[in-house]
Structure formats: structure tokens, C-alpha cells
Motif scaffolding. Structure first.
Motif, PDB file in Angstrom:
ATOM      1  N   GLN A  55       0.970  -1.155  -0.100  1.00 49.68           N
ATOM      2  CA  GLN A  55       0.087   0.049  -0.045  1.00 49.68           C
ATOM      3  C   GLN A  55       0.750   1.418  -0.098  1.00 49.68           C
ATOM      4  N   SER A  56       1.993   1.100   0.604  1.00 53.34           N
ATOM      5  CA  SER A  56       2.919   2.461   0.665  1.00 53.34           C
ATOM      6  C   SER A  56       3.404   2.897  -0.569  1.00 53.34           C
ATOM      7  N   VAL A  57       3.589   1.684  -1.430  1.00 55.28           N
ATOM      8  CA  VAL A  57       4.253   1.932  -2.769  1.00 55.28           C
ATOM      9  C   VAL A  57       3.053   2.565  -3.807  1.00 55.28           C
ATOM     10  N   ILE A  58       1.842   1.746  -3.591  1.00 54.81           N
ATOM     11  CA  ILE A  58       0.716   2.503  -4.318  1.00 54.81           C
ATOM     12  C   ILE A  58       0.266   3.851  -3.909  1.00 54.81           C
ATOM     13  N   SER A  59       0.503   4.105  -2.593  1.00 47.79           N
ATOM     14  CA  SER A  59       0.106   5.424  -2.017  1.00 47.79           C
ATOM     15  C   SER A  59       1.023   6.595  -2.859  1.00 47.79           C
ATOM     16  N   SER A  60       2.529   6.123  -2.881  1.00 51.03           N
ATOM     17  CA  SER A  60       3.461   7.183  -3.435  1.00 51.03           C
ATOM     18  C   SER A  60       2.990   7.197  -4.997  1.00 51.03           C
ATOM     19  N   TYR A  61       2.628   6.200  -5.574  1.00 47.09           N
ATOM     20  CA  TYR A  61       2.244   6.264  -7.182  1.00 47.09           C
ATOM     21  C   TYR A  61       1.178   7.345  -7.300  1.00 47.09           C
ATOM     22  N   LEU A  62       0.336   7.029  -6.517  1.00 47.68           N
ATOM     23  CA  LEU A  62      -0.997   7.876  -6.796  1.00 47.68           C
ATOM     24  C   LEU A  62      -0.565   9.297  -6.355  1.00 47.68           C
ATOM     25  N   SER A  63       0.092   9.433  -5.467  1.00 48.64           N
ATOM     26  CA  SER A  63       0.468  10.897  -4.973  1.00 48.64           C
ATOM     27  C   SER A  63       1.082  11.624  -6.177  1.00 48.64           C
ATOM     28  N   SER A  64       2.145  10.920  -6.805  1.00 46.72           N
ATOM     29  CA  SER A  64       2.954  11.308  -7.873  1.00 46.72           C
ATOM     30  C   SER A  64       1.837  11.621  -9.116  1.00 46.72           C
ATOM     31  N   MET A  65       1.077  10.722  -9.275  1.00 45.88           N
ATOM     32  CA  MET A  65       0.031  10.863 -10.541  1.00 45.88           C
ATOM     33  C   MET A  65      -0.770  11.964 -10.260  1.00 45.88           C
ATOM     34  N   GLN A  66      -1.194  12.367  -9.143  1.00 48.25           N
ATOM     35  CA  GLN A  66      -2.116  13.369  -8.396  1.00 48.25           C
ATOM     36  C   GLN A  66      -1.266  14.712  -9.038  1.00 48.25           C
ATOM     37  N   LYS A  67      -0.129  14.740  -8.222  1.00 49.79           N
ATOM     38  CA  LYS A  67       0.636  16.011  -8.626  1.00 49.79           C
ATOM     39  C   LYS A  67       1.059  16.293 -10.039  1.00 49.79           C
ATOM     40  N   ALA A  68       1.068  15.268 -10.988  1.00 49.05           N
ATOM     41  CA  ALA A  68       1.294  15.401 -12.234  1.00 49.05           C
ATOM     42  C   ALA A  68      -0.006  15.829 -13.033  1.00 49.05           C
ATOM     43  N   GLY A  69      -1.209  16.010 -12.141  1.00 42.08           N
ATOM     44  CA  GLY A  69      -2.468  16.186 -12.629  1.00 42.08           C
ATOM     45  C   GLY A  69      -3.504  15.183 -13.474  1.00 42.08           C
ATOM     46  N   LEU A  70      -2.901  13.935 -13.189  1.00 39.86           N
ATOM     47  CA  LEU A  70      -3.661  12.851 -13.874  1.00 39.86           C
ATOM     48  C   LEU A  70      -4.693  12.266 -13.041  1.00 39.86           C
ATOM     49  N   LEU A  71      -4.772  12.669 -11.696  1.00 40.66           N
ATOM     50  CA  LEU A  71      -5.854  12.082 -10.893  1.00 40.66           C
ATOM     51  C   LEU A  71      -6.230  12.834  -9.879  1.00 40.66           C
ATOM     52  N   GLU A  72      -7.530  12.542  -9.446  1.00 39.60           N
ATOM     53  CA  GLU A  72      -8.078  13.659  -8.432  1.00 39.60           C
ATOM     54  C   GLU A  72      -8.525  12.618  -7.259  1.00 39.60           C
ATOM     55  N   SER A  73      -8.571  13.194  -6.258  1.00 38.66           N
ATOM     56  CA  SER A  73      -8.443  12.339  -4.861  1.00 38.66           C
ATOM     57  C   SER A  73      -9.700  12.884  -3.870  1.00 38.66           C
ATOM     58  N   ARG A  74     -10.381  12.356  -3.426  1.00 38.36           N
ATOM     59  CA  ARG A  74     -11.163  12.620  -2.170  1.00 38.36           C
ATOM     60  C   ARG A  74     -11.086  11.836  -1.004  1.00 38.36           C
ATOM     61  N   ARG A  75     -11.174  12.392   0.162  1.00 38.97           N
ATOM     62  CA  ARG A  75     -11.043  11.587   1.229  1.00 38.97           C
ATOM     63  C   ARG A  75     -12.547  11.558   2.054  1.00 38.97           C
ATOM     64  N   TYR A  76     -12.590  10.121   2.403  1.00 37.79           N
ATOM     65  CA  TYR A  76     -13.989  10.006   3.155  1.00 37.79           C
ATOM     66  C   TYR A  76     -13.639   9.250   4.371  1.00 37.79           C
ATOM     67  N   GLY A  77     -13.738   9.837   5.461  1.00 40.51           N
ATOM     68  CA  GLY A  77     -13.190   9.077   6.772  1.00 40.51           C
ATOM     69  C   GLY A  77     -11.815   8.599   6.611  1.00 40.51           C
ATOM     70  N   GLN A  78     -11.441   7.399   6.791  1.00 45.56           N
ATOM     71  CA  GLN A  78     -10.156   6.744   6.953  1.00 45.56           C
ATOM     72  C   GLN A  78      -9.899   6.419   5.350  1.00 45.56           C
ATOM     73  N   TRP A  79     -10.903   6.462   4.323  1.00 45.53           N
ATOM     74  CA  TRP A  79     -10.277   5.901   2.978  1.00 45.53           C
ATOM     75  C   TRP A  79     -10.312   7.201   2.028  1.00 45.53           C
ATOM     76  N   THR A  80      -9.148   6.972   1.253  1.00 53.51           N
ATOM     77  CA  THR A  80      -9.000   7.792   0.053  1.00 53.51           C
ATOM     78  C   THR A  80      -9.433   7.217  -1.371  1.00 53.51           C
ATOM     79  N   TYR A  81     -10.100   7.930  -2.163  1.00 58.77           N
ATOM     80  CA  TYR A  81     -10.697   7.387  -3.335  1.00 58.77           C
ATOM     81  C   TYR A  81      -9.998   8.290  -4.538  1.00 58.77           C
ATOM     82  N   TYR A  82      -9.561   7.642  -5.581  1.00 51.47           N
ATOM     83  CA  TYR A  82      -8.919   8.312  -6.558  1.00 51.47           C
ATOM     84  C   TYR A  82      -9.973   8.309  -7.789  1.00 51.47           C
TER      85      TYR A  82
END
Length: 105
Positions: A55-82
Motif C-alpha cells: 500500500q505504501s508503494v501504491i500511495s506514493s504512485y497515486l500521489s505522484s500521479m495526482q501531482k502530475a495532474g492525472l488523478l483527482e482524490s477525495r478523502r472520506y473518513g479513513q479512506w481515500t478515493y482516486y
């Protein structure tokens, strides 16, 4: 443009972007709130499960993809959705294609 290309140069990150084209195939029992407020969102856990990576690897990947503008995210409680940022992806593809076109003399 270079940030997006660098992000997509990793096979797993490219796969994630492709997987998110069809979020309904990754969303088992998605809460109604998420469906209504953040359509197309996929939980990090579902992405992690499909990838088979930590999960730590995937979280890092998702974060970099979001910074590049490819993804949007939203947090609901303890869960984050992309989800894919379709507008940014379309703009990138247009710019990329235009940059590869030969200039007319």
C-alpha cells in the motif's frame, strides 16, 4: 508535459491510469455517498489489491500521479478515493500530439 511522461514511464502507474478507465470493475460495494459525490472514485485498497504491491508503494504512485495532474482524490473518513482527471488527460494528449507534429515549411 515532462512530469506526466515521467509519471507514466512506470508500468504500474500506467496500468493504474488504464484500470481507472473502468472504475466499476474495481469497486465492490462502493458506498452510495461516494457514488453520488465522487463518481468514478476507486479506493486505494482496491488499486493496491489489483496491483499486488504494498500500500505504501501504491500511495506514493497515486500521489505522484495526482501531482502530475492525472488523478483527482477525495478523502472520506479513513479512506481515500482516486479517479482520473479526464480534462487534464485530454489536454495532455492534445499537447503531446501537437508537439510531435512536423512543422510545415
Amino acid at each position: 508535459m515532462l512530469a506526466v511522461l515521467k509519471t507514466l514511464s512506470n508500468e504500474t502507474r500506467l496500468n493504474i491510469l488504464c484500470w481507472l478507465r473502468e472504475p466499476e470493475q474495481m469497486n465492490a460495494n462502493l458506498p452510495k455517498l461516494i457514488k453520488d459525490e465522487f463518481p468514478g472514485g476507486v479506493c486505494v485498497g482496491s488499486i493496491q489489491e489489483k496491483s499486488g504491491l504494498a500500500q505504501s508503494v501504491i500511495s506514493s504512485y497515486l500521489s505522484s500521479m495526482q501531482k502530475a495532474g492525472l488523478l483527482e482524490s477525495r478523502r472520506y473518513g479513513q479512506w481515500t478515493y482516486y479517479r482520473r482527471n479526464e480534462e487534464a488527460i485530454a489536454a495532455f494528449l492534445e499537447d503531446f500530439a501537437a508537439g510531435l507534429q512536423a512543422k510545415k515549411m
